[in-house]
Write an enzyme that holds these catalytic residues in place. Sequence first.
Site, PDB file in Angstrom:
ATOM      1  N   ASP A  98      -7.196  22.064 -10.392  1.00  0.00           N
ATOM      2  CA  ASP A  98      -7.424  20.884 -11.229  1.00  0.00           C
ATOM      3  C   ASP A  98      -6.900  21.255 -12.619  1.00  0.00           C
ATOM      4  O   ASP A  98      -7.467  22.108 -13.303  1.00  0.00           O
ATOM      5  CB  ASP A  98      -8.916  20.526 -11.249  1.00  0.00           C
ATOM      6  CG  ASP A  98      -9.185  19.228 -12.010  1.00  0.00           C
ATOM      7  OD1 ASP A  98      -8.418  18.908 -12.939  1.00  0.00           O
ATOM      8  OD2 ASP A  98     -10.188  18.553 -11.702  1.00  0.00           O
ATOM      9  N   TYR A 157     -15.658  20.693 -12.109  1.00  0.00           N
ATOM     10  CA  TYR A 157     -16.130  19.371 -12.561  1.00  0.00           C
ATOM     11  C   TYR A 157     -17.284  18.929 -11.645  1.00  0.00           C
ATOM     12  O   TYR A 157     -17.144  18.932 -10.416  1.00  0.00           O
ATOM     13  CB  TYR A 157     -14.938  18.422 -12.458  1.00  0.00           C
ATOM     14  CG  TYR A 157     -15.170  16.985 -12.827  1.00  0.00           C
ATOM     15  CD1 TYR A 157     -15.492  16.615 -14.121  1.00  0.00           C
ATOM     16  CD2 TYR A 157     -15.011  15.984 -11.871  1.00  0.00           C
ATOM     17  CE1 TYR A 157     -15.665  15.282 -14.453  1.00  0.00           C
ATOM     18  CE2 TYR A 157     -15.180  14.651 -12.198  1.00  0.00           C
ATOM     19  CZ  TYR A 157     -15.506  14.302 -13.491  1.00  0.00           C
ATOM     20  OH  TYR A 157     -15.682  12.985 -13.821  1.00  0.00           O
ATOM     21  N   ARG A 191       0.818  -1.218   0.000  1.00  0.00           N
ATOM     22  CA  ARG A 191       0.000   0.000   0.000  1.00  0.00           C
ATOM     23  C   ARG A 191       0.849   1.263   0.000  1.00  0.00           C
ATOM     24  O   ARG A 191       0.396   2.332  -0.399  1.00  0.00           O
ATOM     25  CB  ARG A 191      -0.955  -0.027   1.199  1.00  0.00           C
ATOM     26  CG  ARG A 191      -1.977   1.057   1.127  1.00  0.00           C
ATOM     27  CD  ARG A 191      -3.078   1.067   2.182  1.00  0.00           C
ATOM     28  NE  ARG A 191      -3.173  -0.019   3.093  1.00  0.00           N
ATOM     29  CZ  ARG A 191      -2.696   0.000   4.359  1.00  0.00           C
ATOM     30  NH1 ARG A 191      -2.057   1.058   4.816  1.00  0.00           N
ATOM     31  NH2 ARG A 191      -2.865  -1.047   5.146  1.00  0.00           N
ATOM     32  N   LYS A 197      -7.214  10.909 -18.206  1.00  0.00           N
ATOM     33  CA  LYS A 197      -7.402  11.614 -19.475  1.00  0.00           C
ATOM     34  C   LYS A 197      -6.125  11.531 -20.301  1.00  0.00           C
ATOM     35  O   LYS A 197      -5.816  10.507 -20.865  1.00  0.00           O
ATOM     36  CB  LYS A 197      -7.839  13.053 -19.188  1.00  0.00           C
ATOM     37  CG  LYS A 197      -9.026  13.164 -18.209  1.00  0.00           C
ATOM     38  CD  LYS A 197     -10.341  12.837 -18.853  1.00  0.00           C
ATOM     39  CE  LYS A 197     -11.489  12.644 -17.862  1.00  0.00           C
ATOM     40  NZ  LYS A 197     -11.773  13.755 -16.969  1.00  0.00           N
TER      41      LYS A 197
HETATM   42  C1  LIG Z   1     -12.578  13.529 -15.704  1.00  0.00           C
HETATM   43  C2  LIG Z   1     -12.227  14.581 -14.743  1.00  0.00           C
HETATM   44  C3  LIG Z   1     -12.063  14.290 -13.396  1.00  0.00           C
HETATM   45  C4  LIG Z   1     -12.331  12.907 -12.844  1.00  0.00           C
HETATM   46  O1  LIG Z   1     -11.497  11.932 -13.361  1.00  0.00           O
HETATM   47  P1  LIG Z   1     -11.922  10.374 -13.265  1.00  0.00           P
HETATM   48  O2  LIG Z   1     -10.655   9.664 -13.490  1.00  0.00           O
HETATM   49  O3  LIG Z   1     -12.957  10.141 -14.294  1.00  0.00           O
HETATM   50  O4  LIG Z   1     -12.439  10.158 -11.874  1.00  0.00           O
HETATM   51  C5  LIG Z   1     -11.704  15.312 -12.554  1.00  0.00           C
HETATM   52  N1  LIG Z   1     -11.509  16.562 -13.005  1.00  0.00           N
HETATM   53  C6  LIG Z   1     -11.657  16.879 -14.297  1.00  0.00           C
HETATM   54  C7  LIG Z   1     -11.416  18.275 -14.749  1.00  0.00           C
HETATM   55  C8  LIG Z   1     -12.024  15.903 -15.209  1.00  0.00           C
HETATM   56  O5  LIG Z   1     -12.196  16.220 -16.496  1.00  0.00           O
END
Ligand SMILES: *Cc1c(COP(=O)(O)O)cnc(C)c1O
Length: 393
Positions: free
Chosen positions: A183, A111, A58, A208
């Site tokens: 973010d 988001y 972990r 992403k």
């Molecule tokens: C997709 C996204 C997230 C969340 O990511 P996941 O891996 O789908 O949980 C958070 N912030 C932004 C800006 C996103 O586009």
Amino acid sequence: MKKDTKVIHAGTDKKRNGGVVNTPVYHGSTVVFENMAALHVAADKVLKKREKYLFYGRRGTPTHWTLQEAMSALEGAADTLLTPSGLSACTLAILGCVKAGDHILVTDSVYEPTRAFCDTFLNTFGVETTYYDPAVGGGIAALMKPNTVLVFCESPGSHTFEIQDIPAIAKVAHAKGALVIADNTWASPLFCQPLKLGADISIQAATKYIVGHSDALLGTIAVNEAALPGVAKALAAIGIAVAPDDAYLGTRGLRTLSVRLKQHEQNAMKVATWLQSRPEVARVLFPALPSDPGHALWKRDFSGASGLLGVFFKRTSTEAVTAMIDGMTYFSLGYSWGGFESLICPSNPGKSRTAKAWTEAAPGIRLHIGLEDTDDLIADLDEGLARFNKALG
Ligand SMILES: *Cc1c(COP(=O)(O)O)cnc(C)c1O
């Protein structure tokens, strides 16, 4: 070392891996020690000094360290912590900065699942959230309360694409002793480094562009020295661990991020420019376009644009947007983005705004411009707009 070189080399330790180029996937929970002295050495290194050393699954393995070290080099961070999704990176970073009785400021363009976390979960632990207009800049001073400990930015917003003045926000927040999270998923650390702009924490939904192939969920939390203890404590206390296979896919994707992003940018710019020339289109939301309201800030703080953009129409209807989406050839209907392929989804950001009303006619569409040939993508959109117009009547 330049960014494009860091993407290739940061975090690799070929000696550690016996000459293998990509750090192999270390599957392991138990780590065994030769004797008590060795166990004490490991415990001291990992639990007290936060060194990257094998102790227990972990706590991370070389597969995780490679990605962590590479991301820290790119983000300019003291360390980077891994989480099993982008959303968990957002929520755990927040949890690492707050306690009962605190107040946080969150951008109105955030988001939506991050917003839901604040409104339906964080609130039950006695942490209050106020949403702010993403254009607020230094005006955020007026929203700071004596118990404000955190400002959560997302720049640009992933449906509405406002660029925020992070340096101005960070200046105000730090003067009041609050931390700043950004973010940074849209830009990735290649096109923006929020820590250099004054943020304390930079988050990637690595799902992403970093994973880049739509086949794993992953989050990264890059922290400076001020934010590290709180966030590390939250992750350790809650017991967050990332599967080594997913960490591996993150690093594997990262190594080609630079070439992929440049192509996403070039393709998105072509498609955005074409969309702007269309009579149906009221606005293309893409900060790299000189007409975008965020363009000046984007030019100041970013070194590129990725492939995600928004389109809002002069006249629209749910039927027209549905007719467009349902007949697409190359743009698939789906959430998420950052993979190699083009995606389309409806966009109705007004539903969740509370600080600043969203005024464009909805629904619009959100496009992720993939790595296909733009002639094919534009032809696909051209046919889609013909269906849109027909359904609109
Ligand atoms: C997709 C996204 C997230 C969340 O990511 P996941 O891996 O789908 O949980 C958070 N912030 C932004 C800006 C996103 O586009």
